[in-house]
Design a protein around this motif. Structure first.
Motif: not given
Length: 454
Positions: A50-61, A76-77
């Motif tokens: 799940i961390s790889e999935f949401v990191i790949d979304a490249d959303a505003r951090p 996503l967090a």
């Protein structure tokens, strides 16, 4: 009763200053327990996926992914952290929602709380607000809701998460009604998926849905004004054949479930319904000091609801083992304990444990209380013993001590955090109401686990 209106007014008007003594203490305990479980989940395969999935979304951090050294969008967090919090089924339990209150609730709060740098008091206030909304709705539609196959962590957890998110975003009563309406159309989660990665997905999806619904309502998105009580709304759809008991909602804000019924914290990393059997076999072994080789047969007696939760009579995976009375009882008999390391595919398929499981039978007693179990054991040579457990360890009537809760947090977090970070996070969580904002806490929790730094 105008249920949706009443709930929205409660959310808007809820104030930590007017909540009962003891509510803050239980909420802080629940948050520490949930974050420990989240840190533990961060180093499991499901945490990596799940961390790889949401990191790949490249959303505003702006919101931290616990244990992964990255930030992403709040929704996503909430998704990732909610999944990781429930990954090992070691997280808290509440009979109000017939499920796990914190994994859908706290990740939503922390995601928005970090973005807006809210105080510790506001985090606690939002937690209690969301918990009470989920609990009163749960009391109105359970146990029929649960018996039809819905997972309260997913369904009622979504309503917890949206209530808390609306509180943190300071939505007005009209916006809050819209948020509840949006969230009601996001509700899902079925119990047939117990024993798979999709069960933890339920809590993460609920957390994400709450954040999304509140943020959309904040922007003017609309939904039905009376979504909870409407003929085709949440209550009638998810309760079943009988009308919901809306009288349970009448008490919202007058009594607080978090202090009257409380929250259970698990001493074993398996489904709560397995705990009475674990304790019963451990008690019998302490009292009578027999070796497992002498056991001829074991009968586990519990309610039909318990039977429907423990789906796996012959588990083949570590996750299935968490929902198996047979495996948990056999493992306790063999090892005189049940711990985190016991729920791997290898451990569940061990020859010795499979052999013991063949000696275990279930008997359903519809009159048995929820969570209770009687274990009857027969030894070679004819000796027979029986042990009944009405309230397993960890429930409010048989609670873990403060020291035990902190020890559990330390044990769960040690694979991610350094000793100094564990110490500091414990201090921050114990004094959460004193934090001007939660940034320091989140900066500790976001750190990348040492096992993934090379």
């Amino acid at each position: 009763m105008k249920v949706t209106e009443k709930i929205s007014q409660f959310i808007v008007n809820a104030s930590l200053d007017e909540m009962p003594v003891g509510a803050m203490k239980t909420a802080k305990q629940a948050m520490m327990d949930c974050l420990g479980c989240t840190l533990l989940g961060a180093v499991q395969p499901i945490g990596r996926i799940i961390s790889e999935f949401v990191i790949d979304a490249d959303a505003r951090p702006v919101a931290s992914i616990v244990g992964h050294g990255k930030k992403t969008a709040p929704y996503l967090a909430a998704l990732a952290n909610g999944i990781m919090a429930h990954a090992e089924d070691y997280d808290d339990v509440s009979l109000g929602i017939y499920g796990h209150p914190s994994p859908p609730l706290l990740p939503a709060i922390l995601a928005l709380g970090e973005q807006y740098r809210v105080s510790g008091r506001r985090v606690i206030e939002a937690y209690i607000t969301g918990f009470e909304v989920g609990s009163c709705l749960g009391r109105a539609i359970n146990p029929a809701h649960y018996k039809r196959g819905w997972h309260g962590t997913a369904t009622l957890g979504t309503m917890e998460a949206v209530a808390a998110s609306a509180k943190l975003l300071e939505l007005d009563a009209s916006q809050t009604r819209m948020a509840l309406g949006i969230a009601a159309s996001e509700v899902c989660g079925i119990r047939q998926n117990f024993g798979t990665m999709t069960k933890p997905f339920h809590s993460g999806n609920a957390a994400k849905s709450g954040v999304v619904a509140a943020q959309l309502a904040q922007r003017g998105f609309t939904a039905d004004l009376n979504i909870i009580e409407a003929p085709l709304g949440f209550g009638h759809l998810f309760q079943g054949d009988e009308p919901p008991d809306w009288g349970k909602v009448a008490h919202l804000g007058k009594t607080f479930e978090i202090t009257t019924e409380g929250i259970a914290f698990k001493p074993y990393p398996s489904c709560a319904e397995t705990h009475a059997d674990i304790e019963a076999i451990l008690d019998l072994m302490r009292k009578h000091n027999f070796p497992h080789e002498d056991v001829e047969g074991i009968e586990c007696v519990f309610s039909d609801t318990m039977d429907s939760v423990m789906l796996h009579l012959e588990p083949k995976t570590g996750m299935e083992g968490k929902f198996s009375a047979e495996y948990c009882t056999a493992r306790a008999l063999l090892d005189k304990n049940v711990g985190l390391h016991d729920f791997t595919d290898e451990r569940v398929n061990q020859y010795e444990v499979k052999k013991v499981m063949q000696k275990i039978r279930r008997r359903i007693d519809p009159g048995m209380a929820m969570l209770a179990s009687t274990l009857n054991i027969k030894l070679k040579g004819g000796c027979q013993f029986s042990q009944h457990v009405e309230v397993p360890k960890g429930w409010p009537k048989n609670p873990l001590s403060e020291e035990e809760l902190v020890a559990k947090y330390r044990d769960c977090s040690r694979l991610v955090l350094s000793s100094s970070d564990i110490d500091r996070s414990v201090e921050l969580l114990k004094n959460l109401e004193e934090l001007a904002d939660i940034t320091e806490l989140m900066n500790i929790l976001v750190k990348l686990a040492a096992s993934r730094t090379h």
